[in-house]
Design a protein around this motif. Structure first.
Motif, PDB file in Angstrom:
ATOM      1  N   GLN A  14       6.899  -6.963 -11.415  1.00 26.41           N
ATOM      2  CA  GLN A  14       6.830  -8.406 -11.173  1.00 26.41           C
ATOM      3  C   GLN A  14       5.438  -8.829 -10.721  1.00 26.41           C
ATOM      4  O   GLN A  14       4.973  -9.913 -11.063  1.00 26.41           O
ATOM      5  N   HIS A  15       4.778  -7.966  -9.932  1.00 32.66           N
ATOM      6  CA  HIS A  15       3.516  -8.367  -9.311  1.00 32.66           C
ATOM      7  C   HIS A  15       2.371  -7.415  -9.632  1.00 32.66           C
ATOM      8  O   HIS A  15       2.551  -6.194  -9.719  1.00 32.66           O
ATOM      9  N   LEU A  16       1.192  -7.990  -9.762  1.00 33.68           N
ATOM     10  CA  LEU A  16      -0.070  -7.268  -9.766  1.00 33.68           C
ATOM     11  C   LEU A  16      -0.911  -7.864  -8.647  1.00 33.68           C
ATOM     12  O   LEU A  16      -1.374  -9.003  -8.744  1.00 33.68           O
ATOM     13  N   SER A  17      -1.067  -7.109  -7.563  1.00 33.71           N
ATOM     14  CA  SER A  17      -1.881  -7.544  -6.434  1.00 33.71           C
ATOM     15  C   SER A  17      -3.284  -6.989  -6.646  1.00 33.71           C
ATOM     16  O   SER A  17      -3.528  -5.793  -6.463  1.00 33.71           O
ATOM     17  N   SER A  50       0.798  -1.226   0.000  1.00 32.41           N
ATOM     18  CA  SER A  50       0.000   0.000   0.000  1.00 32.41           C
ATOM     19  C   SER A  50       0.835   1.283   0.000  1.00 32.41           C
ATOM     20  O   SER A  50       0.457   2.274   0.626  1.00 32.41           O
ATOM     21  N   LEU A  51       1.954   1.292  -0.721  1.00 31.09           N
ATOM     22  CA  LEU A  51       2.728   2.520  -0.857  1.00 31.09           C
ATOM     23  C   LEU A  51       1.966   3.476  -1.767  1.00 31.09           C
ATOM     24  O   LEU A  51       1.687   3.156  -2.928  1.00 31.09           O
ATOM     25  N   GLY A  58      -4.816   5.263  -2.703  1.00 34.29           N
ATOM     26  CA  GLY A  58      -3.966   4.947  -3.841  1.00 34.29           C
ATOM     27  C   GLY A  58      -3.626   6.167  -4.674  1.00 34.29           C
ATOM     28  O   GLY A  58      -4.296   7.206  -4.625  1.00 34.29           O
ATOM     29  N   VAL A  59      -2.572   6.029  -5.452  1.00 40.59           N
ATOM     30  CA  VAL A  59      -2.133   7.073  -6.358  1.00 40.59           C
ATOM     31  C   VAL A  59      -3.095   7.120  -7.550  1.00 40.59           C
ATOM     32  O   VAL A  59      -3.387   6.075  -8.139  1.00 40.59           O
ATOM     33  N   VAL A 112       3.094  -0.264  -5.344  1.00 43.49           N
ATOM     34  CA  VAL A 112       2.417   1.028  -5.341  1.00 43.49           C
ATOM     35  C   VAL A 112       0.921   0.790  -5.498  1.00 43.49           C
ATOM     36  O   VAL A 112       0.481   0.118  -6.448  1.00 43.49           O
ATOM     37  N   GLU A 113       0.153   1.325  -4.565  1.00 43.70           N
ATOM     38  CA  GLU A 113      -1.304   1.203  -4.653  1.00 43.70           C
ATOM     39  C   GLU A 113      -1.839   2.262  -5.610  1.00 43.70           C
ATOM     40  O   GLU A 113      -1.540   3.454  -5.452  1.00 43.70           O
TER      41      GLU A 113
END
Length: 229
Positions: free
Chosen positions: A197-200, A98-99, A135-136, A123-124
């Motif tokens: 690398q990731h999509l949460s 949740s950055l 989120g941004v 990055v959210e």
């Protein structure tokens, strides 16, 4: 214990089927068991069944459970993180989901110095534009990532989003598709310490659609543990 293990098996199977529908290897998708309000004894059941990645929304709750859940557990913090709480969890979590602001990045960078290694973050992004979501804003994502360039204690591993809650998950497929497109655009920029690398993305009510659209981490709570009390 039986029904929780059955739930775990069912969710894993649905992830597998959704990945295959999306033309992907099921191994690309990580299940994160969201343990908000779930007692330690119940969490231990899924850990004993081989589910080692656990996600908590609140720092205080993570700290209360951290010493008591036994096994090779990897904790993630997925809720809004206050800058003054970073000091409590920076050495306890595998990933911060949740950055969403520079002040938080600066606090993470500061504590990374104590670890002598970068701290992995997502990055959210507020893809849907809902005012209730953190989120941004999507149009500010690239400028935000560029603002992190001097913070070598922050390693961006991808993006996270929360879709609106709807009865029909097909209505929010576009949210997941848009986050994936954003990740592709960011990847092309080759920014320092920024990996896609990731999509949460995806929770209990919509994780299958999220996996079809490219999720690599799905956050499932009530689908494993039942409705929260």
């Amino acid at each position: 214990m039986g029904h929780i293990v059955e739930n775990l098996d069912r969710v894993r199977q649905k992830i597998r089927e959704a990945a295959l529908r999306g033309g992907r290897a099921p191994e690309e998708v990580q299940l994160l068991a969201v343990t908000k309000t779930v007692p330690v004894e119940t969490i231990q059941q899924v850990v004993d069944a081989g589910q080692f990645r656990l996600g908590e929304n609140r720092v205080q709750e993570l700290l209360s459970k951290y010493p008591h859940v036994q096994g090779p557990v990897r904790w993630h913090i997925i809720g809004t993180l206050q800058t003054n709480k970073v000091k409590y969890i920076y050495d306890k979590v595998e990933l911060i989901h949740s950055l969403d602001r520079l002040s938080l990045a600066e606090a993470i960078h500061k504590h990374a110095g104590l670890l002598q290694r970068p701290i992995d973050c997502l990055v959210e992004v507020n893809v849907s534009g809902e005012e209730s979501k953190h989120g941004v804003p999507k149009q500010e994502l690239v400028p935000f990532l560029r603002s992190l360039s001097s913070l070598d204690g922050v390693h961006i591993r991808g993006l996270m989003t929360m879709a609106p809650f709807v009865d029909n998950s097909e209505e929010i497929r576009w949210v997941f598709r848009e986050l994936r497109q954003l990740s592709l655009e960011v990847r092309e920029l080759n920014l320092a310490r920024v990996e896609m690398q990731h999509l949460s993305m995806g929770m209990t009510n919509d994780y299958e659609v999220a996996v079809e659209e490219g999720a690599t981490i799905v956050r499932v709570g009530s689908g494993l543990f039942g409705e929260r009390r």
